[in-house]
Design an enzyme around this catalytic site. Structure first.
Site, PDB file in Angstrom:
ATOM      1  N   CYS A 188       0.866  -1.104  -0.014  1.00  0.00           N
ATOM      2  CA  CYS A 188      -0.032   0.017   0.060  1.00  0.00           C
ATOM      3  C   CYS A 188       0.977   1.193  -0.104  1.00  0.00           C
ATOM      4  CB  CYS A 188      -0.831   0.118   1.232  1.00  0.00           C
ATOM      5  SG  CYS A 188      -0.179   0.213   2.769  1.00  0.00           S
ATOM      6  N   HIS A 189       0.569   2.248   0.348  1.00  0.00           N
ATOM      7  CA  HIS A 189       1.148   3.771   0.321  1.00  0.00           C
ATOM      8  C   HIS A 189       2.302   3.663   1.426  1.00  0.00           C
ATOM      9  CE1 HIS A 189       1.001   8.376   0.319  1.00  0.00           C
ATOM     10  NE2 HIS A 189       2.194   7.960  -0.230  1.00  0.00           N
TER      11      HIS A 189
END
Length: 230
Positions: A188-189
């Protein structure tokens, strides 16, 4: 079920298990009050006569799990109170055994066992090194749980995008879309949403899940500055 009041422990394992100490067991149980020994004996006799523990749990258990027929789900060492775990991890498969804890009397049954799953963080540098092997992308399962607008700003090759906000659409089909026996990497980020999904994948029977620590942001800043940050 990890929030269940009985889950928390330490104990011995069935020496006959083919998995040794790295086991998860699928357990169902029925809980009675400490002073209900007469009912305990009656239910043991009914089970010996062929009645099903899950049916009796629905009718007699005082544990909230009665709504699921006494099912506690897959558990591993360290998640149950000691007396319960001692009995569960030593019980032969499918045999109903009893034990007593501070919650009361339990009749429990181990329905299945499997090798304990692995969930761990992997640093961006280690993941990058793996990515240099062409066979890695072919063999591993790579999942990006960011939203489409994020992926359009920065992405890594080989990842299948499963936006967390769209969990309702892909969640129920996860074991048909991916092979739970293969190594699975989640991105993810910053590494938080991916960890959330990685933990969920573990509950779905995925055996080896790796959460990419720090997400694509850490990958960009530590490994590959050509990947945009946002």
């Amino acid at each position: 079920m990890l929030g269940h009041p009985h889950l928390r422990l330490s104990a011995s394992f069935n020496s006959e298990s083919s998995y040794g100490d790295n086991r998860e067991i699928l357990v169902q149980h029925l809980l009675l009050k400490e002073d209900d020994e007469k009912l305990l004996l009656e239910l043991q006799q009914r089970i010996a006569g062929g009645e099903d523990l899950s049916d009796l749990a629905v009718e007699y258990s005082i544990c909230p799990s009665k709504q699921e027929g006494g099912m506690l789900g897959w558990v591993r060492k360290g998640q149950m109170v000691p007396e319960f775990e001692e009995a569960a991890f030593c019980a032969p498969l499918n045999k109903v055994v009893k034990c007593k804890t501070n919650f009361g009397w339990h009749l429990l049954q181990v329905l299945s066992e499997r090798e304990e799953s692995l969930l761990k963080d992997i640093q961006p540098e280690e993941f990058h090194a793996k990515m240099q092997d062409p066979s890695f992308i072919e063999e591993a399962q790579l999942i990006d749980v960011r939203e489409p607008e994020e992926v359009s700003q920065a992405s890594l090759p080989g990842f299948q995008v499963l936006p967390l906000r769209q969990f309702g659409s892909w969640g129920p089909e996860i074991t048909s879309k991916f092979d739970p026996t293969k190594d699975t990497y989640v991105l993810c980020h910053h590494g938080m949403r991916s960890l959330q999904v990685a933990k969920w994948l573990q509950t779905q029977g995925f055996r080896k899940i790796f959460n990419i620590s720090g997400g694509i942001h850490a990958y960009a800043t530590k490994v590959d500055p050509s990947v945009p940050t946002y």
